[in-house]
Scaffold this motif. Structure first.
Motif, PDB file in Angstrom:
ATOM      1  N   LYS A  34       0.838  -1.269  -0.068  1.00  0.00           N
ATOM      2  CA  LYS A  34      -0.104   0.016  -0.209  1.00  0.00           C
ATOM      3  C   LYS A  34       0.756   1.219  -0.092  1.00  0.00           C
ATOM      4  O   LYS A  34       0.322   2.442   0.401  1.00  0.00           O
ATOM      5  CB  LYS A  34      -0.941  -0.115   1.365  1.00  0.00           C
ATOM      6  CG  LYS A  34      -2.031  -1.222   1.190  1.00  0.00           C
ATOM      7  CD  LYS A  34      -3.013  -0.973   2.472  1.00  0.00           C
ATOM      8  CE  LYS A  34      -3.928  -2.131   2.525  1.00  0.00           C
ATOM      9  NZ  LYS A  34      -4.865  -2.237   3.499  1.00  0.00           N
ATOM     10  N   THR A  35       2.054   1.165  -0.206  1.00  0.00           N
ATOM     11  CA  THR A  35       3.017   2.340  -0.286  1.00  0.00           C
ATOM     12  C   THR A  35       2.862   3.222  -1.512  1.00  0.00           C
ATOM     13  O   THR A  35       2.371   3.056  -2.581  1.00  0.00           O
ATOM     14  CB  THR A  35       4.506   1.831  -0.283  1.00  0.00           C
ATOM     15  OG1 THR A  35       4.619   1.009   0.647  1.00  0.00           O
ATOM     16  CG2 THR A  35       5.296   2.928  -0.553  1.00  0.00           C
ATOM     17  N   VAL A  36       2.491   4.321  -0.933  1.00  0.00           N
ATOM     18  CA  VAL A  36       2.372   5.619  -2.006  1.00  0.00           C
ATOM     19  C   VAL A  36       3.225   6.872  -1.559  1.00  0.00           C
ATOM     20  O   VAL A  36       3.797   6.874  -0.402  1.00  0.00           O
ATOM     21  CB  VAL A  36       0.794   6.265  -2.021  1.00  0.00           C
ATOM     22  CG1 VAL A  36      -0.002   5.201  -2.592  1.00  0.00           C
ATOM     23  CG2 VAL A  36       0.568   6.343  -0.575  1.00  0.00           C
ATOM     24  N   PRO A  37       3.615   7.598  -2.718  1.00  0.00           N
ATOM     25  CA  PRO A  37       4.442   8.528  -2.418  1.00  0.00           C
ATOM     26  C   PRO A  37       3.649   9.622  -1.120  1.00  0.00           C
ATOM     27  O   PRO A  37       2.457   9.649  -0.915  1.00  0.00           O
ATOM     28  CB  PRO A  37       4.371   9.603  -3.687  1.00  0.00           C
ATOM     29  CG  PRO A  37       4.170   8.595  -4.568  1.00  0.00           C
ATOM     30  CD  PRO A  37       3.383   7.650  -4.085  1.00  0.00           C
ATOM     31  N   LYS A  38       4.548  10.512  -0.404  1.00  0.00           N
ATOM     32  CA  LYS A  38       3.923  11.234   0.637  1.00  0.00           C
ATOM     33  C   LYS A  38       3.142  12.414   0.466  1.00  0.00           C
ATOM     34  O   LYS A  38       2.451  12.735   1.154  1.00  0.00           O
ATOM     35  CB  LYS A  38       5.286  11.694   1.716  1.00  0.00           C
ATOM     36  CG  LYS A  38       5.906  10.646   2.369  1.00  0.00           C
ATOM     37  CD  LYS A  38       6.987  11.013   3.224  1.00  0.00           C
ATOM     38  CE  LYS A  38       7.515   9.763   3.714  1.00  0.00           C
ATOM     39  NZ  LYS A  38       8.750  10.272   4.830  1.00  0.00           N
ATOM     40  N   ALA A  39       3.598  12.785  -0.816  1.00  0.00           N
ATOM     41  CA  ALA A  39       2.850  14.090  -1.293  1.00  0.00           C
ATOM     42  C   ALA A  39       2.977  14.390  -2.770  1.00  0.00           C
ATOM     43  O   ALA A  39       3.648  13.633  -3.766  1.00  0.00           O
ATOM     44  CB  ALA A  39       3.495  15.313  -0.729  1.00  0.00           C
ATOM     45  N   TYR A  40       2.012  15.237  -3.281  1.00  0.00           N
ATOM     46  CA  TYR A  40       1.884  15.615  -4.901  1.00  0.00           C
ATOM     47  C   TYR A  40       2.889  16.903  -4.796  1.00  0.00           C
ATOM     48  O   TYR A  40       2.380  17.744  -4.297  1.00  0.00           O
ATOM     49  CB  TYR A  40       0.743  15.933  -5.277  1.00  0.00           C
ATOM     50  CG  TYR A  40      -0.438  14.729  -5.126  1.00  0.00           C
ATOM     51  CD1 TYR A  40      -0.285  13.445  -5.814  1.00  0.00           C
ATOM     52  CD2 TYR A  40      -1.414  14.985  -4.117  1.00  0.00           C
ATOM     53  CE1 TYR A  40      -1.043  12.695  -5.723  1.00  0.00           C
ATOM     54  CE2 TYR A  40      -2.312  13.918  -3.996  1.00  0.00           C
ATOM     55  CZ  TYR A  40      -2.110  12.770  -5.068  1.00  0.00           C
ATOM     56  OH  TYR A  40      -3.037  11.740  -4.865  1.00  0.00           O
ATOM     57  N   TYR A  41       4.095  17.022  -5.590  1.00  0.00           N
ATOM     58  CA  TYR A  41       4.727  17.993  -5.638  1.00  0.00           C
ATOM     59  C   TYR A  41       5.275  18.785  -4.245  1.00  0.00           C
ATOM     60  O   TYR A  41       5.312  19.976  -4.103  1.00  0.00           O
ATOM     61  CB  TYR A  41       4.098  19.073  -6.528  1.00  0.00           C
ATOM     62  CG  TYR A  41       3.613  18.698  -7.862  1.00  0.00           C
ATOM     63  CD1 TYR A  41       4.633  18.118  -8.822  1.00  0.00           C
ATOM     64  CD2 TYR A  41       2.321  18.577  -8.180  1.00  0.00           C
ATOM     65  CE1 TYR A  41       4.358  17.700  -9.954  1.00  0.00           C
ATOM     66  CE2 TYR A  41       2.011  18.191  -9.564  1.00  0.00           C
ATOM     67  CZ  TYR A  41       2.950  17.720 -10.231  1.00  0.00           C
ATOM     68  OH  TYR A  41       2.741  17.203 -11.612  1.00  0.00           O
ATOM     69  N   ASN A  42       5.630  17.900  -3.454  1.00  0.00           N
ATOM     70  CA  ASN A  42       6.236  18.238  -2.084  1.00  0.00           C
ATOM     71  C   ASN A  42       5.525  19.035  -1.280  1.00  0.00           C
ATOM     72  O   ASN A  42       5.553  19.724  -0.699  1.00  0.00           O
ATOM     73  CB  ASN A  42       7.336  18.988  -2.493  1.00  0.00           C
ATOM     74  CG  ASN A  42       8.563  18.307  -2.890  1.00  0.00           C
ATOM     75  OD1 ASN A  42       8.767  17.046  -2.636  1.00  0.00           O
ATOM     76  ND2 ASN A  42       9.398  18.682  -3.844  1.00  0.00           N
ATOM     77  N   SER A  43       3.826  18.995  -1.620  1.00  0.00           N
ATOM     78  CA  SER A  43       2.904  19.599  -0.806  1.00  0.00           C
ATOM     79  C   SER A  43       2.259  18.841   0.455  1.00  0.00           C
ATOM     80  O   SER A  43       1.755  17.655  -0.290  1.00  0.00           O
ATOM     81  CB  SER A  43       1.748  20.210  -1.518  1.00  0.00           C
ATOM     82  OG  SER A  43       0.808  20.734  -0.922  1.00  0.00           O
ATOM     83  N   GLN A  44       2.328  19.248   1.640  1.00  0.00           N
ATOM     84  CA  GLN A  44       1.714  18.264   2.731  1.00  0.00           C
ATOM     85  C   GLN A  44       0.413  18.706   3.109  1.00  0.00           C
ATOM     86  O   GLN A  44      -0.239  18.515   4.058  1.00  0.00           O
ATOM     87  CB  GLN A  44       2.756  18.342   3.767  1.00  0.00           C
ATOM     88  CG  GLN A  44       4.005  17.746   3.506  1.00  0.00           C
ATOM     89  CD  GLN A  44       4.101  16.259   3.418  1.00  0.00           C
ATOM     90  OE1 GLN A  44       2.971  15.649   3.886  1.00  0.00           O
ATOM     91  NE2 GLN A  44       5.043  15.951   2.657  1.00  0.00           N
ATOM     92  N   ASP A  45      -0.193  19.477   2.257  1.00  0.00           N
ATOM     93  CA  ASP A  45      -1.802  20.037   2.641  1.00  0.00           C
ATOM     94  C   ASP A  45      -2.490  18.909   2.423  1.00  0.00           C
ATOM     95  O   ASP A  45      -2.991  18.067   1.494  1.00  0.00           O
ATOM     96  CB  ASP A  45      -2.112  20.994   1.411  1.00  0.00           C
ATOM     97  CG  ASP A  45      -3.554  21.652   1.929  1.00  0.00           C
ATOM     98  OD1 ASP A  45      -4.025  21.477   2.982  1.00  0.00           O
ATOM     99  OD2 ASP A  45      -3.889  22.565   1.128  1.00  0.00           O
ATOM    100  N   THR A  46      -3.528  18.545   3.558  1.00  0.00           N
ATOM    101  CA  THR A  46      -4.361  17.477   3.475  1.00  0.00           C
ATOM    102  C   THR A  46      -5.806  17.866   3.132  1.00  0.00           C
ATOM    103  O   THR A  46      -6.598  16.810   3.095  1.00  0.00           O
ATOM    104  CB  THR A  46      -4.180  16.878   5.085  1.00  0.00           C
ATOM    105  OG1 THR A  46      -4.820  18.032   5.838  1.00  0.00           O
ATOM    106  CG2 THR A  46      -3.019  16.275   5.412  1.00  0.00           C
ATOM    107  N   LEU A  47      -5.983  19.276   2.986  1.00  0.00           N
ATOM    108  CA  LEU A  47      -7.439  19.391   2.302  1.00  0.00           C
ATOM    109  C   LEU A  47      -7.520  18.711   1.047  1.00  0.00           C
ATOM    110  O   LEU A  47      -6.673  19.098   0.264  1.00  0.00           O
ATOM    111  CB  LEU A  47      -7.521  20.913   2.345  1.00  0.00           C
ATOM    112  CG  LEU A  47      -7.473  21.594   3.714  1.00  0.00           C
ATOM    113  CD1 LEU A  47      -7.643  23.186   3.535  1.00  0.00           C
ATOM    114  CD2 LEU A  47      -8.368  21.251   4.712  1.00  0.00           C
ATOM    115  N   ASN A  48      -8.754  18.338   0.843  1.00  0.00           N
ATOM    116  CA  ASN A  48      -9.139  17.601  -0.307  1.00  0.00           C
ATOM    117  C   ASN A  48     -10.223  18.135  -0.958  1.00  0.00           C
ATOM    118  O   ASN A  48     -11.437  18.247  -0.451  1.00  0.00           O
ATOM    119  CB  ASN A  48      -9.067  16.063  -0.098  1.00  0.00           C
ATOM    120  CG  ASN A  48      -9.138  15.143  -1.229  1.00  0.00           C
ATOM    121  OD1 ASN A  48      -9.792  15.435  -2.114  1.00  0.00           O
ATOM    122  ND2 ASN A  48      -8.084  14.517  -1.172  1.00  0.00           N
TER     123      ASN A  48
END
Length: 475
Positions: A34-48
């Motif tokens: 279930k491994t996925v990258p930590k973020a898209y383009y180094n953004s850690q914003d969890t708002l979706n």
């Protein structure tokens, strides 16, 4: 003493059969990642943005009406709903398999044996009267039969659990279909608005070029230009007029694509195309990649299918173990219906049996191996779903950024070329520019405005597709 020895041998035989049957071939399964990258383009914003309901995300009321109709009438969605009901019925079937079965039966029959058969004549009958004919003998029965397979190895309960997981996976498949239908309708709707705007631009250019042709003809009559200039202006006007027929055909096909998704016959699509170029592009909040595991119905569907496949391996494994069944029956049986309800006609039986495969287990081995291979397939499918979802989000985020810049650049180009039309016309009328400059400027301005609309359509499609890629729409 003899009976005790016989019982010991029977017990020993059952143990040998059971031990021989319980040998299970070794297999090598596969665990999912279930491994996925930590973020898209180094953004850690969890708002979706998937937290926004589709009615709020798509603000056009005409689009709302079409989607509501599609969610009621779309044939493919309704077919899927029937499949969900069938999966639910499968749970009922599996649940019934580990409960006792009780059957009631009533029967009646007549039997007459041949005169010279063992059943047709007895020793006494033969001694007294060899020519005696046997009469018909009746057979009447009423009673109940009971059978129950003891689920010692949880094979039947596991089969029910697998059916439940498959039912839940079909529900997630329905949610994914809802997302796709909403996205496809929205994409086609924005394409329809873009086509309307292209048609409006072409009609504006037809009017512009018609006026230019009229002026050129007047100049030709005044001997200021030649017939060649008139022909060139006339040819460009005809070419522009021809463009509208292709766009009109695309409009009809796009309307009918929307009507098909809405489950209805061809009819005009209500829409407001006037403000298409000013359609808002709200800020997209992508959250973090791990949220895809929860938000995307196709990933959850693949996860449930994987869980079901793992249980199916256990079900197939249980086929190597002995199965135990209890059987019983009680009822009345007599050769004459008058005696059927007498106490002397009561019969009953009780038995238990153990069945275990001993020799030639190829069939259950094949089922076991295939169940394991299907579990490995389910792992790859689950991992592929995660990878595909992540790539879709990254692609759509990139499209949003690049098309925003492209639209801004193209808008400046349109503004410059629109000004150039006025300048070239003024220069041409004052004989300070060649007619070819006017024609070229008009053509470039038309193409740039049409390209601007196409870029805007791609922007709107990216808005739709990022919402779909993040897992929005189904809830």
């Amino acid at each position: 003493m003899k009976k005790i020895i016989t019982a010991k041998y029977l017990i020993l035989l059952f143990c040998i059969v059971g031990l021989g049957a319980c040998k299970v071939p070794a297999i090598s399964g596969k665990e999912e990642s279930k491994t996925v990258p930590k973020a898209y383009y180094n953004s850690q914003d969890t708002l979706n943005s998937t937290s926004i309901k589709w009615r709020a995300y798509f603000s056009d009321p005409n689009l709302h009406a079409i989607i509501d109709t599609a969610l009621l009438n779309n044939q493919e969605l309704n077919i899927t709903l029937q499949e969900i009901d069938m999966s639910k019925n499968e749970i009922m079937t599996r649940k019934g398999e580990y409960l006792p079965f009780v059957n009631l039966s009533i029967g009646a029959g007549l039997d007459k044996a041949g005169k010279y058969t063992w059943d047709g004549i007895s020793e006494e009958d033969w001694k007294h009267d060899p020519d005696k004919e046997h009469e018909y003998i009746g057979d009447f029965f009423a009673g109940a039969n009971f059978s129950w397979e003891l689920d010692v190895w949880n094979k039947l309960r596991n089969a029910k659990k697998s059916a439940v997981l498959k039912y839940l996976s079909t529900t997630e498949g329905k949610n994914f279909m809802v997302t796709n239908i909403i996205a496809e309708i929205a994409e086609s709707y924005y394409e329809l608005l873009a086509l309307d705007n292209l048609m409006a631009i072409i009609q504006q250019n037809i009017e512009l070029q018609t006026n230019a042709l009229r002026v050129v003809k007047l100049q030709k009559d005044a001997a200021k230009v030649t017939q060649l200039a008139v022909n060139r202006f006339d040819a460009q006007l005809l070419n522009t007029i021809n463009l509208q027929y292709e766009i009109q055909q695309k409009i009809i096909e796009t309307e009918n694509r929307i009507n098909f998704l809405a489950g209805r016959f061809p009819q005009p699509i209500a829409r407001n195309s006037a403000d298409f170029n000013n359609s808002p592009l709200d800020m997209i909040q992508s959250g973090i990649p791990s949220q895809l595991l929860v938000n995307r119905p196709d990933i959850r569907q693949a996860e449930l299918e994987l869980a079901a496949a793992k249980i199916d391996v256990e079900v197939a494994k249980a086929n190597f173990y002995p199965s135990f069944r209890l059987r019983a029956g009680v009822g009345f049986r007599a050769f004459n219906p008058a005696y059927l309800i007498k106490p002397e006609s009561i019969l009953y039986n009780l038995a238990g049996d153990m069945v275990a495969p001993l020799i030639n287990k190829n069939a259950i081995k094949a089922l076991y191996f295939n169940a394991n291979l299907q579990q490995i397939q389910a792992v790859y499918n689950y991992e592929r779903s995660i990878l595909n979802a992540h790539i879709e989000v990254v692609n759509q985020l990139s499209r949003i950024g690049n098309f925003a810049k492209s639209y801004e650049t193209k808008s400046k180009e349109v503004e410059i070329l629109t000004q150039s039309i006025t300048i070239s016309n003024s220069l041409f009328y004052s004989a300070r520019a060649d007619y070819m400059e006017v024609l070229l400027t008009q053509r470039e301005a038309l193409e740039s405005r049409m390209q601007q609309i196409e870029i805007k359509m791609k922007q709107m499609n990216a808005k739709v597709n990022i919402y779909k890629a993040l897992g929005g729409g189904w809830n």
